[in-house]
Each structure stands twice: as C-alpha cells, then as structure tokens.
Scaffold this motif. Structure first.
Motif, PDB file in Angstrom:
ATOM      1  N   THR A 202      -3.818  -9.985   5.605  1.00 49.19           N
ATOM      2  CA  THR A 202      -4.316  -9.652   3.778  1.00 49.19           C
ATOM      3  C   THR A 202      -3.949  -8.025   4.391  1.00 49.19           C
ATOM      4  N   ALA A 203      -3.602  -7.622   2.903  1.00 53.87           N
ATOM      5  CA  ALA A 203      -2.756  -6.298   3.349  1.00 53.87           C
ATOM      6  C   ALA A 203      -3.856  -5.279   2.802  1.00 53.87           C
ATOM      7  N   VAL A 204      -4.203  -4.043   3.530  1.00 56.95           N
ATOM      8  CA  VAL A 204      -4.879  -2.926   3.484  1.00 56.95           C
ATOM      9  C   VAL A 204      -4.700  -2.418   2.883  1.00 56.95           C
ATOM     10  N   ILE A 205      -5.443  -1.042   1.117  1.00 57.22           N
ATOM     11  CA  ILE A 205      -4.768  -0.180   1.516  1.00 57.22           C
ATOM     12  C   ILE A 205      -6.346   0.988   1.552  1.00 57.22           C
ATOM     13  N   VAL A 206      -6.302   2.048   2.680  1.00 58.31           N
ATOM     14  CA  VAL A 206      -7.961   2.389   2.744  1.00 58.31           C
ATOM     15  C   VAL A 206      -7.048   4.124   2.400  1.00 58.31           C
ATOM     16  N   VAL A 207      -7.548   4.360   0.655  1.00 56.78           N
ATOM     17  CA  VAL A 207      -7.525   5.844   0.278  1.00 56.78           C
ATOM     18  C   VAL A 207      -8.885   6.352   1.189  1.00 56.78           C
ATOM     19  N   THR A 208      -9.171   8.010   2.060  1.00 60.56           N
ATOM     20  CA  THR A 208      -9.814   8.401   2.663  1.00 60.56           C
ATOM     21  C   THR A 208      -9.184   9.940   2.436  1.00 60.56           C
ATOM     22  N   HIS A 209      -9.915  11.081   2.768  1.00 61.23           N
ATOM     23  CA  HIS A 209      -9.601  12.199   3.575  1.00 61.23           C
ATOM     24  C   HIS A 209     -10.447  12.075   4.739  1.00 61.23           C
ATOM     25  N   ASP A 210     -11.542  11.109   5.561  1.00 62.94           N
ATOM     26  CA  ASP A 210     -11.983  10.621   6.372  1.00 62.94           C
ATOM     27  C   ASP A 210     -10.664  11.273   7.546  1.00 62.94           C
ATOM     28  N   GLU A 211     -10.884  12.510   8.724  1.00 65.19           N
ATOM     29  CA  GLU A 211     -10.795  12.974   9.531  1.00 65.19           C
ATOM     30  C   GLU A 211     -10.941  11.690  10.803  1.00 65.19           C
ATOM     31  N   LYS A 212     -11.921  11.339  10.996  1.00 60.51           N
ATOM     32  CA  LYS A 212     -12.091  10.681  11.894  1.00 60.51           C
ATOM     33  C   LYS A 212     -11.437   9.424  11.489  1.00 60.51           C
ATOM     34  N   ILE A 213     -10.756   9.330  10.998  1.00 60.65           N
ATOM     35  CA  ILE A 213     -10.654   7.128  10.524  1.00 60.65           C
ATOM     36  C   ILE A 213      -8.553   7.474  10.706  1.00 60.65           C
ATOM     37  N   ILE A 214      -8.192   8.750  10.137  1.00 59.71           N
ATOM     38  CA  ILE A 214      -6.546   9.106  10.180  1.00 59.71           C
ATOM     39  C   ILE A 214      -5.911   8.752  11.164  1.00 59.71           C
ATOM     40  N   PRO A 215      -6.891   8.912  12.070  1.00 59.82           N
ATOM     41  CA  PRO A 215      -5.461   8.436  13.149  1.00 59.82           C
ATOM     42  C   PRO A 215      -5.000   7.125  13.294  1.00 59.82           C
ATOM     43  N   THR A 216      -6.233   6.846  12.687  1.00 62.30           N
ATOM     44  CA  THR A 216      -5.796   4.570  13.369  1.00 62.30           C
ATOM     45  C   THR A 216      -5.384   4.122  12.421  1.00 62.30           C
ATOM     46  N   PHE A 217      -4.608   4.693  11.683  1.00 60.65           N
ATOM     47  CA  PHE A 217      -3.258   3.895  11.176  1.00 60.65           C
ATOM     48  C   PHE A 217      -2.262   4.320  12.048  1.00 60.65           C
ATOM     49  N   ARG A 218      -1.611   2.892  11.466  1.00 65.32           N
ATOM     50  CA  ARG A 218      -0.250   2.918  12.338  1.00 65.32           C
ATOM     51  C   ARG A 218       0.944   3.463  11.226  1.00 65.32           C
ATOM     52  N   ARG A 219       0.568   3.674   9.666  1.00 65.13           N
ATOM     53  CA  ARG A 219       1.077   3.781   8.712  1.00 65.13           C
ATOM     54  C   ARG A 219       0.564   4.733   7.568  1.00 65.13           C
ATOM     55  N   ILE A 220       0.630   5.693   7.237  1.00 65.39           N
ATOM     56  CA  ILE A 220      -0.085   6.939   6.417  1.00 65.39           C
ATOM     57  C   ILE A 220       0.911   7.125   4.749  1.00 65.39           C
ATOM     58  N   TYR A 221       0.931   6.743   3.987  1.00 64.44           N
ATOM     59  CA  TYR A 221       1.150   7.048   2.820  1.00 64.44           C
ATOM     60  C   TYR A 221       0.327   8.528   2.341  1.00 64.44           C
ATOM     61  N   HIS A 222       1.666   9.514   1.756  1.00 72.14           N
ATOM     62  CA  HIS A 222       0.383  10.907   1.687  1.00 72.14           C
ATOM     63  C   HIS A 222       1.111  11.213  -0.106  1.00 72.14           C
ATOM     64  N   ILE A 223      -0.224  11.130  -0.472  1.00 73.89           N
ATOM     65  CA  ILE A 223       0.682  11.655  -2.216  1.00 73.89           C
ATOM     66  C   ILE A 223      -0.126  12.846  -2.515  1.00 73.89           C
ATOM     67  N   ARG A 224       0.987  13.537  -2.891  1.00 75.25           N
ATOM     68  CA  ARG A 224       1.060  14.775  -3.518  1.00 75.25           C
ATOM     69  C   ARG A 224       1.743  15.218  -4.572  1.00 75.25           C
ATOM     70  N   ASP A 225       1.042  15.640  -5.575  1.00 78.28           N
ATOM     71  CA  ASP A 225       1.510  15.407  -7.142  1.00 78.28           C
ATOM     72  C   ASP A 225       2.413  14.148  -7.545  1.00 78.28           C
ATOM     73  N   GLY A 226       1.654  13.407  -7.191  1.00 79.02           N
ATOM     74  CA  GLY A 226       1.792  12.335  -8.360  1.00 79.02           C
ATOM     75  C   GLY A 226       3.014  11.652  -7.567  1.00 79.02           C
TER      76      GLY A 226
END
Lengths: 239, 400
Positions: A202-226
């Motif tokens: 399953t593909a999982v997309i996690v929307v988060t602000h949580d600094e604790k878990i951000i280092p666990t992702f292998r890929r991160i999408y940053h979104i800013r101004d759309g």
C-alpha cells in the motif's frame, strides 16, 4: 474498476482554485507527486500551504480544477473529468487515518473495522474475520469487543489504521496521525504504517508537522504556496 | 450489514429510554384525550340505551330533553299511550344539580321516574345492589359513581331520600352519575321555592287586582294553588310495539299531538352532533396541538442527536457510506424513539384512565390510529435531521 493494488498513486499538474474572479484563490498551483506501493512518504508544509486541499483531492473528497490523478492504472481525474462513483472509490481504494481516530463510538472495535467491508457488500462473517486478522496484526486483538471509549489513544489509532487497511486499499492517506501521541507511541504508529505498507503493498502518504517522525521518511514532499518539491529524507530505521 | 441505528440506541440506551419516557407521557396524554372524547360519546349512547326508550316525545320545536329544556303536561303520556304502535309510555324529568349527603355534595343528574319496575321506560335497567323504587316518595336509586351506599340519606332541595338501590353506568351525557327519585318528588324539586320566595310570590299575587278581585271568593286561593303545583315533565319516553318502525309511531304523534318526537338515531345525532360537539372540537384542538408538540419534540430530539454525531457522519461519508444508509440510521432512530414513546404512552394511559372523574374509553382502534400517527410523525420529524446529515461534507472529517 480494475484491480489497482500494488500500483501506487500518481498526480501530475494538479491545480485547485477556490472561488471565481477577483476573489479566486489558487490553493494548488500544479502539484506533482508519485508514491509507489509499499512506500511511506511524508507531506509537510506550513499552515495555509495547501496540505489539506491536496489531501482532500487525493482522498477524492473535492475535485481538482485541473491536472491528472491516477490510482494504479485507473484515471481518477483528468482535466475536469472524474470517475463516476467517488464514494465507492473512497470506500474500496483509499484508506484514511486522521489526527483523531474518529472511531464510531457506538460500534465495538471489531465492528468499527468490519464496517467498511460490510458497506462494500461483504458478508458480516467475512468482514469480521478480516477485521480480526488485522487487529491481530496490529496487536489490539485483545480489545476486539471493547468500545472506542475504553481504549487508550495509541490503541484507538491502531484500530483506525486497521480500519484504513481492511479493504486492502492501494493508498492510505494519514492526516497528522501522530499529533496527539507522545514520541514513543508516535514512532510506533509510523512503524506500524511502514510495516503494513510493505505487507499489503500500500502507498502511504503521511501529512505531518511532527518533528519526531519526519526523520523516519525516506522521501518527503514539501508543499509551499500550492507547489510541491521532493527531497530525500533521512529514512531513519525504526526498531 | 449491522444496524447502525440499533447499535447507537444500545450504546446510548439511557438517553433514548428517558427521552422515550418523556415522549411517552405526552403520547399518553394524547391517547387519554382521545379516550375522553370516546367516553363522552359512550356516555351519550349509554344515556340513550339506559333510558329504555324507542322514542322521545318533547315540547314542540325543542331539542329536549337533554340538549334543550322541554316542558310537557304530565298527562300528555295518556294520549300518547293510546296512539297506534305504542307499547309503553312514561313521564320523565331530568334535573342536574348538587345532591347533598351529610356535609358534602355530589353533582348528579336527578331523574324523576314513575315507580314501576324494570322494563318501564326511564327506569334504571339493572341494579347492582338493593331494589327498585317502590314507594311514591322519598326513595332513591343512585349510580355507584355518586359514592352513595345503600341506606344513605341524601338531600335534594328540602327533602331527604333514602338510597334503596344502586345501579352502574347510568350517567348523563356530561358524565354526571344519575340519581333516580319518584316523579312527583322530582317535579316538586324542579320548581320548589324556599319559604321566603313563596311568601313574596303570594304577596305579589294577592296585590294583583286582576287575581284578587273583590266579590270573587276563592279566586286568589285557586291561583296560588296553581302556582304551587308543577304539572310539567321534561319528556315522555315511548317504547313501541313489535312490528312497528320508530318512524311509523313517531309521525302520528307529531301530527296529532303537535309535539316533537325523536327516534333513537335522531336523538343520538343531537347528543353527539350538538350537545358534545363543542367539547369534541375542543378535544380535537388539543389532539392537534399535542400531535404538533410531539412532532416538534421528536424532530428537536432527533435533530439534536444527529448534530451530536456530525463528525461521525462525516467520517462515515468519507469512508464511503451511502446517503441512504445514513438516512436509514436517523429514520430508524426516530421511529425507535416513537415506538418507545408509544409503548410508554399506551401503558401510562391505561394505568391512569380509571382515575379520571369522567369515563375514559381507550379503544383499540384509537390506539392503532395513534400508533400509525406516531410512526408518521416520527418519519416526518426525522426529515430535518436527515437533511442536516446529508448536507455534511465528508471533508469535515479531514479538517484543515
């Protein structure tokens, strides 16, 4: 609908405009994203960046103004066209995990999980059997007959994950799933999501602000101004 | 598929049961109001049944003797008895008043009857204790609802009567229990004045030169004697011979005696259509208001319960629950609430009906109609909540 399991989610040039004329607001200005089966990616960005709008588009809750979205080999949106039954799509092909578990308070743990397959028309026995297997895998089988109000926050979130997985959807959208949890429980939830993503392709997309878990992702999408941009994460291995 | 409504009710059963109890008491009041109306109609029919009459002969042009006052000379019955098709005819008087016993009094309809026995028109049809009136004066037969007992001494106007018999379900159209006394006593009671009034009346008569003429001895005494007697009754009750229709017998009496005659059907129409019509409309208004209040309460409760579940409904919609499943959940809860309310209301009405001072008749047909109305009201009342639920945006579950 064709079998999509194992083929991930892909969006290209996704745009969303609210309102018209002078008051129009472009919440998404051309977002590209691709998440492979078994992969867990993070989606992070400041408030007002378009995270929730993107999540709603991905969840087939609102329609994008333009762009293309495919789930496996199926086209969900393409330049104004959309699949006819978005409700069935959400039920069968997309799993949701929320900041709060939002379990149905008047159903016990098993039926909270089994409700989705039942809604999809599966026999009660089969739906409950599938729910019990997932509860076992998520280590909450011992609370199968408990009501949501009798569960701890971590247990509730595991049940919510079981509910998201029960129809074996090709994609799970998790909206701040660890926000109400302490570090240990937050990391446990992410570990479970990774494990389940691998197990069920399953593909999982996690929307988060949580600094604790951000280092666990292998890929991160940053979104800013759309708009999104992709970067590699630390991919810290969870024990 | 599991029943979402059933699970929600089981989960919050206390809330549903207590709400259902409150609604049930309201439904109980509604059923009781219908029972009060049925009781009034039944009282009217019982009044006619118990009179033992086929025809009511009354003063010409009146709706007597129950809906309007009516006066006939008390020898009218002799001529009627001789009419073809008449089996029996008897005078009767009706007077609603306070009947005293000791320090207290009871509102009752005092019926003057010719002492005779069962079968004569106007007589109490059956007794539950004691005997019929056999003496010409100062005996009474009372309905048990008066609370009088055998041997009790009761006071009507200035005279005292001994209760010699008790009967049951002998009531006026207004539900007042009946007290039967001899006809002559009843005629006297209708017009009997107090001593001061009699003295004043005699003085006025004596002061009238037309009635107290010099040189006409005995005129004044004759006038005063005529003023002191009451030769009137309110109606003549008639039983007809077999082989005659009521109209066959009524028509010659109307024609030759120049009196008004009502058959049983006509009298029933007068009692139900005129005498209790206003009360029936009053009760009907109450029923309408209670139905509206019940509907408003169910709608408010279901709407409030639904608003309390907006987040759950949003989640249900987000995960793909069909609108009809959500609507069915709300509808089933509304109907469930109505069912609890109806059961509570029916039990409550059955329990408290015997304590009402007037007869309350709870008919199964009314209960069935009430049940259908409750279900219909609940269905209508749930529409508002269903609309609110269907408007919920599944995006609310995601927030942002």
């Amino acid at each position: 609908m064709a079998e999509l399991q194992g083929q991930g989610i892909r969006i290209e040039g996704l745009k969303k405009r609210y309102g018209e004329g002078d008051t129009a607001v472009d919440a998404l200005k051309g977002v590209d994203m691709q998440v492979a089966p078994g992969e867990v990616v993070g989606l992070i960005g400041p408030s007002g960046s378009g995270k929730s709008t993107l999540l709603k588009c991905l969840g087939a809750v609102i329609e994008p103004t333009a762009g293309r979205m495919t789930l496996g080999s199926d086209v969900i949106y393409e330049e104004g066209w959309k699949i006819s039954d978005l409700r069935a799509l959400r039920r069968d092909k997309i799993g949701f995990v929320f900041q709060a578990p939002y379990l149905i308070p008047f159903l016990d743990v098993t039926d909270n999980v089994a409700l989705l397959p039942m809604l999809a028309g599966r026999p009660n026995g089969e739906a409950r059997q599938r729910a019990r297997e997932l509860l076992e895998a998520l280590d909450v089988a011992h609370r199968a007959r408990a009501m949501p109000s009798q569960l701890s926050g971590g247990e509730q979130q595991r049940v919510a994950i079981a509910r998201a997985l029960v129809n074996r959807p090709p994609v799970i959208l998790a909206d701040e799933p660890t926000a109400p949890l302490d570090s240990e429980r937050a990391l446990t939830v992410i570990r479970i999501l990774e494990q389940m993503a691998r197990q069920y392709e399953t593909a999982v997309i996690v929307v988060t602000h949580d600094e604790k878990i951000i280092p666990t992702f292998r890929r991160i999408y940053h979104i800013r101004d759309g708009r999104t941009h992709e970067e590699a994460g630390e991919g810290r291995v969870l024990q | 598929m599991i029943s979402l409504a059933g699970r929600d009710i089981l989960h919050a059963w206390g809330k549903f049961v207590f709400t259902g109890l409150g609604l049930g008491l309201l439904i109980g009041v509604t059923l009781t109001m219908a029972g009060v109306y049925r009781g009034m109609v039944d009282d009217a029919k019982v009044l006619l049944d118990n009179s033992g009459a086929d025809l009511w002969v009354v003063q010409q042009g009146t709706l007597g003797p129950y809906a309007e006052s009516s006066s006939l000379y008390d020898d009218t019955y002799r001529g009627i008895r001789a009419m073809p098709g008449v089996a029996r005819a008897a005078n009767v008087t009706y007077l609603t008043m306070q009947v005293r016993r000791g320090d207290g009094d009871v509102r009752a309809m005092v019926v003057g009857i010719v002492p005779g026995g069962p079968g004569e028109p106007g007589q109490p049809g059956y007794l539950v204790a004691g005997r019929q009136i056999t003496r010409g004066h100062y005996e009474a037969v009372a309905d048990v609802a008066t609370g009088f007992g055998l041997g009790d001494t009761i006071r009507i106007r200035r005279n005292q009567y001994t209760v010699v018999g008790l009967t049951r379900r002998m009531v006026s159209s207004g539900g007042d229990p009946m007290v039967f006394i001899p006809l002559k006593d009843a005629q006297e009671a209708q017009f009997l004045k107090d001593n001061d009034a009699i003295v004043r009346s005699r003085a006025r008569t004596a002061g009238n030169p037309a009635l107290n003429r010099p040189g006409v001895p005995g005129l004044l005494d004759a006038v005063i004697a005529s003023q002191s007697a009451n030769p009137y009754v309110n109606a003549v009750l008639v039983q007809i011979e077999p082989g005659y229709t009521p109209e066959d017998v009524a028509e010659p009496i109307r024609r030759w005696k120049r009196l008004t005659v009502y058959t049983r059907v006509q009298m029933e129409a007068i009692l139900i259509g005129k005498l209790i019509a206003t009360s029936a409309k009053q009760i009907g208004m109450f029923l309408v208001i209670l139905a509206i209040v019940s509907a408003a309460i169910v709608a408010f409760i279901i709407y409030t319960l639904t608003l309390g579940k907006i987040r759950e409904i949003a989640v249900l919609k987000l995960i793909g629950t069909r609108n009809r499943t959500i609507a069915a959940m709300i509808l089933q809860q509304a109907v469930g609430l109505g069912l609890i309310g109806f059961v509570v209301g029916k039990i409550a009405a059955t329990f408290w009906a015997p304590f009402f001072p007037k007869y309350v008749l709870l008919e199964p047909g009314d209960a069935l109609r009430g049940f259908v109305a409750v279900v219909a009201i609940c269905v209508l009342a749930s529409v508002l909540a269903i609309r609110a639920a269907l408007k919920v945006d599944p995006a609310e579950a995601i927030g942002g």
